[in-house]
Each structure stands twice: as structure tokens, then as C-alpha cells.
Design a protein around this motif. Sequence first.
Motif, PDB file in Angstrom:
ATOM      1  N   UNK A 196      15.761  -6.027   8.863  1.00 40.78           N
ATOM      2  CA  UNK A 196      14.466  -5.431   9.033  1.00 40.78           C
ATOM      3  C   UNK A 196      13.917  -4.354   8.154  1.00 40.78           C
ATOM      4  N   UNK A 197      12.804  -4.458   7.597  1.00 45.59           N
ATOM      5  CA  UNK A 197      12.050  -3.418   6.835  1.00 45.59           C
ATOM      6  C   UNK A 197      11.059  -2.758   7.920  1.00 45.59           C
ATOM      7  N   UNK A 198      11.008  -1.510   7.949  1.00 47.48           N
ATOM      8  CA  UNK A 198      10.218  -0.486   8.672  1.00 47.48           C
ATOM      9  C   UNK A 198       9.461   0.525   7.774  1.00 47.48           C
ATOM     10  N   UNK A 199       8.267   0.134   8.146  1.00 49.66           N
ATOM     11  CA  UNK A 199       7.020   1.124   7.401  1.00 49.66           C
ATOM     12  C   UNK A 199       6.474   1.870   8.558  1.00 49.66           C
ATOM     13  N   UNK A 200       5.917   3.137   7.931  1.00 49.64           N
ATOM     14  CA  UNK A 200       4.853   3.941   8.611  1.00 49.64           C
ATOM     15  C   UNK A 200       3.536   3.454   8.604  1.00 49.64           C
ATOM     16  N   UNK A 201       2.807   3.005   9.684  1.00 53.03           N
ATOM     17  CA  UNK A 201       1.404   2.524   9.720  1.00 53.03           C
ATOM     18  C   UNK A 201       0.412   3.552  10.000  1.00 53.03           C
ATOM     19  N   UNK A 202      -0.696   3.224  10.564  1.00 55.47           N
ATOM     20  CA  UNK A 202      -1.870   3.933  10.722  1.00 55.47           C
ATOM     21  C   UNK A 202      -1.517   5.316  11.658  1.00 55.47           C
ATOM     22  N   UNK A 203      -2.159   6.125  11.475  1.00 51.98           N
ATOM     23  CA  UNK A 203      -2.147   7.258  12.416  1.00 51.98           C
ATOM     24  C   UNK A 203      -3.007   6.809  13.870  1.00 51.98           C
ATOM     25  N   UNK A 204      -2.791   7.459  14.706  1.00 56.61           N
ATOM     26  CA  UNK A 204      -3.680   7.074  15.936  1.00 56.61           C
ATOM     27  C   UNK A 204      -5.017   7.317  15.979  1.00 56.61           C
ATOM     28  N   UNK A 205      -5.401   8.524  15.152  1.00 54.94           N
ATOM     29  CA  UNK A 205      -6.720   8.881  14.602  1.00 54.94           C
ATOM     30  C   UNK A 205      -6.978   9.337  13.470  1.00 54.94           C
ATOM     31  N   UNK A 206      -8.071   9.055  12.887  1.00 54.16           N
ATOM     32  CA  UNK A 206      -8.362   9.339  11.472  1.00 54.16           C
ATOM     33  C   UNK A 206      -8.829  10.886  11.427  1.00 54.16           C
ATOM     34  N   UNK A 207      -8.037  11.509  10.551  1.00 49.75           N
ATOM     35  CA  UNK A 207      -8.726  13.177  10.438  1.00 49.75           C
ATOM     36  C   UNK A 207      -9.574  13.349   9.343  1.00 49.75           C
ATOM     37  N   UNK A 208     -10.728  14.008   9.461  1.00 45.94           N
ATOM     38  CA  UNK A 208     -11.466  14.303   8.152  1.00 45.94           C
ATOM     39  C   UNK A 208     -10.505  15.239   7.079  1.00 45.94           C
ATOM     40  N   UNK A 214      -5.362   8.372   4.548  1.00 43.80           N
ATOM     41  CA  UNK A 214      -5.461   7.424   5.814  1.00 43.80           C
ATOM     42  C   UNK A 214      -5.687   5.965   5.068  1.00 43.80           C
ATOM     43  N   UNK A 215      -6.352   5.930   4.099  1.00 40.23           N
ATOM     44  CA  UNK A 215      -6.601   4.736   3.277  1.00 40.23           C
ATOM     45  C   UNK A 215      -5.186   3.978   3.114  1.00 40.23           C
ATOM     46  N   UNK A 216      -4.154   4.727   2.649  1.00 38.76           N
ATOM     47  CA  UNK A 216      -3.020   4.378   2.008  1.00 38.76           C
ATOM     48  C   UNK A 216      -2.097   3.981   3.244  1.00 38.76           C
ATOM     49  N   UNK A 217      -2.251   4.464   4.401  1.00 36.15           N
ATOM     50  CA  UNK A 217      -1.676   3.891   5.695  1.00 36.15           C
ATOM     51  C   UNK A 217      -2.295   2.747   6.237  1.00 36.15           C
ATOM     52  N   UNK A 218      -3.394   2.485   6.029  1.00 37.40           N
ATOM     53  CA  UNK A 218      -3.928   1.247   6.495  1.00 37.40           C
ATOM     54  C   UNK A 218      -3.613   0.035   5.535  1.00 37.40           C
ATOM     55  N   UNK A 219      -3.488   0.374   4.419  1.00 39.19           N
ATOM     56  CA  UNK A 219      -2.853  -0.437   3.248  1.00 39.19           C
ATOM     57  C   UNK A 219      -1.499  -0.903   3.613  1.00 39.19           C
ATOM     58  N   UNK A 220      -0.927   0.262   4.023  1.00 34.19           N
ATOM     59  CA  UNK A 220       0.542  -0.332   4.179  1.00 34.19           C
ATOM     60  C   UNK A 220       0.703  -1.194   5.466  1.00 34.19           C
ATOM     61  N   UNK A 221      -0.011  -0.812   6.511  1.00 34.42           N
ATOM     62  CA  UNK A 221      -0.078  -1.701   7.772  1.00 34.42           C
ATOM     63  C   UNK A 221      -0.505  -3.139   7.555  1.00 34.42           C
ATOM     64  N   UNK A 222      -1.503  -3.179   6.523  1.00 30.39           N
ATOM     65  CA  UNK A 222      -2.043  -4.498   6.310  1.00 30.39           C
ATOM     66  C   UNK A 222      -0.881  -5.148   5.494  1.00 30.39           C
ATOM     67  N   UNK A 223      -0.252  -4.488   4.601  1.00 28.22           N
ATOM     68  CA  UNK A 223       0.783  -5.145   3.786  1.00 28.22           C
ATOM     69  C   UNK A 223       1.994  -5.707   4.700  1.00 28.22           C
ATOM     70  N   UNK A 224       2.267  -4.997   5.661  1.00 26.12           N
ATOM     71  CA  UNK A 224       3.539  -5.215   6.497  1.00 26.12           C
ATOM     72  C   UNK A 224       3.046  -6.328   7.345  1.00 26.12           C
ATOM     73  N   UNK A 225       1.635  -6.487   7.585  1.00 25.54           N
ATOM     74  CA  UNK A 225       1.287  -7.508   8.596  1.00 25.54           C
ATOM     75  C   UNK A 225       1.500  -9.090   7.829  1.00 25.54           C
ATOM     76  N   UNK A 226       1.168  -8.938   6.441  1.00 25.47           N
ATOM     77  CA  UNK A 226       1.419  -9.943   5.594  1.00 25.47           C
ATOM     78  C   UNK A 226       2.864 -10.230   4.959  1.00 25.47           C
TER      79      UNK A 226
END
Length: 339
Positions: A196-208, A214-226
Motif C-alpha cells: 500500500x501507498x499512503x499519502x497525506x491528503x487535505x486538512x479538515x479545514x483550510x487556513x488563511x 493547501x493547494x498541494x494537499x488537494x493535488x496529492x489527494x486528487x493524485x491518490x484517487x487517480x
Amino acid sequence: MDEQTALVLALQLVALFSIAGALLLYLLCKIRVGNGPEASGSTPGGGKAVLVTSADNSVGLQIAVHLANRGFRVFAGLKDGASSGSPDDSVPSRVIRAWQKHRESLTGQCQGALVALPLDVTREDLLHEAVDIIRAHLPAGEDGMWAVINTSGLSYRGRLDQQDIAHWDAILKTNVVGVLRTARTFQGLLRNTSGRLINFGVPESAEAGLVAYTASRYAVEGASNALRQELAPTGIKVVTLRLSGVSPELLHAPPKLDTLVYDASTNTIEQRNVYRKEERSDISVDISGCIEYQPLVLTECALRVLDVAITAGAPCNVYSLAPKGHWANPVSFFKSLIV
């Protein structure tokens, strides 16, 4: 039946179905966990090989030590020693050496191992060298890994209009491209064991102030889904961990050793560290003989969820490493295991 009585009855039925649903989710969790190595009653890790891509930061070092204590053969990447190719005197290196020395005194009581190796996910040459090093340390006849955990990461806080674009490039190069490089490089070792490949995805809430991170974490989660869809035919599982309640700066902070400070006013010796303000009473980790270090960013609850993600024979796609407060509510607990 009057309207008020009907409303009360409806609320009671909703509560009853909620409890039944929570129990059903609990049973599903038990079934999933029961498919993992812990079901046999043996040591959870069983000597299985796991790579933690970066132990230079607080979350990576904590995960590496925790899994080694759980019986895994952990390979911990150290970027500080990557340039020289030899062990350095950084805090993670000293913690790892202390763990190894303590393990030697256990005379066979611990199946786990903790091996440091030079690794930088932004360098293709070191990634391929890491494959060779890992293969050289595997037991005879084995040529595969149980899991690869991407803990490498960078974060810079600041207003978008005031940040240096070079910071964005560094974040994307490490947090996103580094994950893709890692996935491509270690596919072979993971395929051999249906790992298994384990990645860190998006945080529970975005911070200013953390737009690029945050953009990088959304990218990682999207890449993980694909990747999950792409690698499914090979047997490789892709798991996403969502962290909440921990700032990215603390998550990727370099570990610091605790120090003993003499207080002349009270004639006592107190143990202090640079992250004292960040300490939380719900964090307690047994590092079994290691020298003490901070910060410890994952709670015991989060580590238990991590154990499920690592050991379950059929892991969920996403797990939430929620802070301890989330576990007081049973529904939140079950949702953290099955997303």
C-alpha cells in the motif's frame, strides 16, 4: 395521535436508527481490521518492510519509531544525510541510533527494526539508490515492501500576495511531484507484496496564509484517487490520511531534543524543550529507550487509526487522523474509520 406525539416518536426513531447505524459501522470496522495481520494474534508488524520517506520532520520520525515499536522493519529517509551519503548527527539520526542501541539490549524481544537511509524525494538518483539499499536489507528470498508512507513535506505561511514564488515551487516540488516520484519508483517493491501507498491528503479545514500548501494537499489527494484506480489491477492499495488539529508548521517541524535545565531558585532540574508551548496533555508516545524529543504531533488516537490503515487487509480509501476530542462522539469515531 396528535402532532406533538408524532414528532416525539419520529425523533425517537431517528435516534434508534442512528444507534443501529453506528453499531453497523462498528461491525464493518471490526471486519476490516480482522482481515489484517493483527487478527492472527501475532506481532502486528511481523517484520514487514515499511518505508517512511522522511524522518527529518516531526510526523515522519514519530511514525517511524511507532511502527518500529509495533514490529515493522522501518526504513526511515533522512534528507540531511543525503548529500554526504553517510550518517549525520541530526536529531532524527541520534534518535534512530538510540532506538537501535536499545533494541540490541532486548535480546530478541522486539521484531521491529529501524534503518536510516539517505533519501530526498526531489532527487531521482537517491530514490533509486533507496530501492537498492532496501533490497539489500530485506531477508533472504524477500523482494517487496508492505507499505510506503509519504511524510516528506514543506509549508510556508504568509499572504499570497506577499509570498516568494520560489516558496510555491518548493512546496509543489516536494509535496506533489515528490509523491509522484515516490509512487513511480517504489511500484515494483509494492507490487510484489500487493502493498500500500499512503499519502497525506487535505486538512479538515483550510487556513488563511496556507494557500499554496493547501493547494498541494488537494493535488496529492486528487493524485491518490487517480493512482488508486490505476494501481488497483496490480494489487497495490492507495490510502489517504487526513490530518486535522495540527498546524502544518508543527507537522513538518524538525524534531528537537529535550534538555535538562537547572533552576537555581528551586534547586531542581526540569526537562524543557523548544516546543513546550505546543505540548498537549493528550499526547503520549512510548518510544522504548529512545532519547526524548519533541514535538510529538500525533495523539494515541491518531496512531491507532494509523495502525488500522497499515495493518487492515482491505484498508479504507481515506482515514481521518482526528484529534482526541473527535473520539468522544461515537459517530465521529466511526466516520473517522470509514470515509
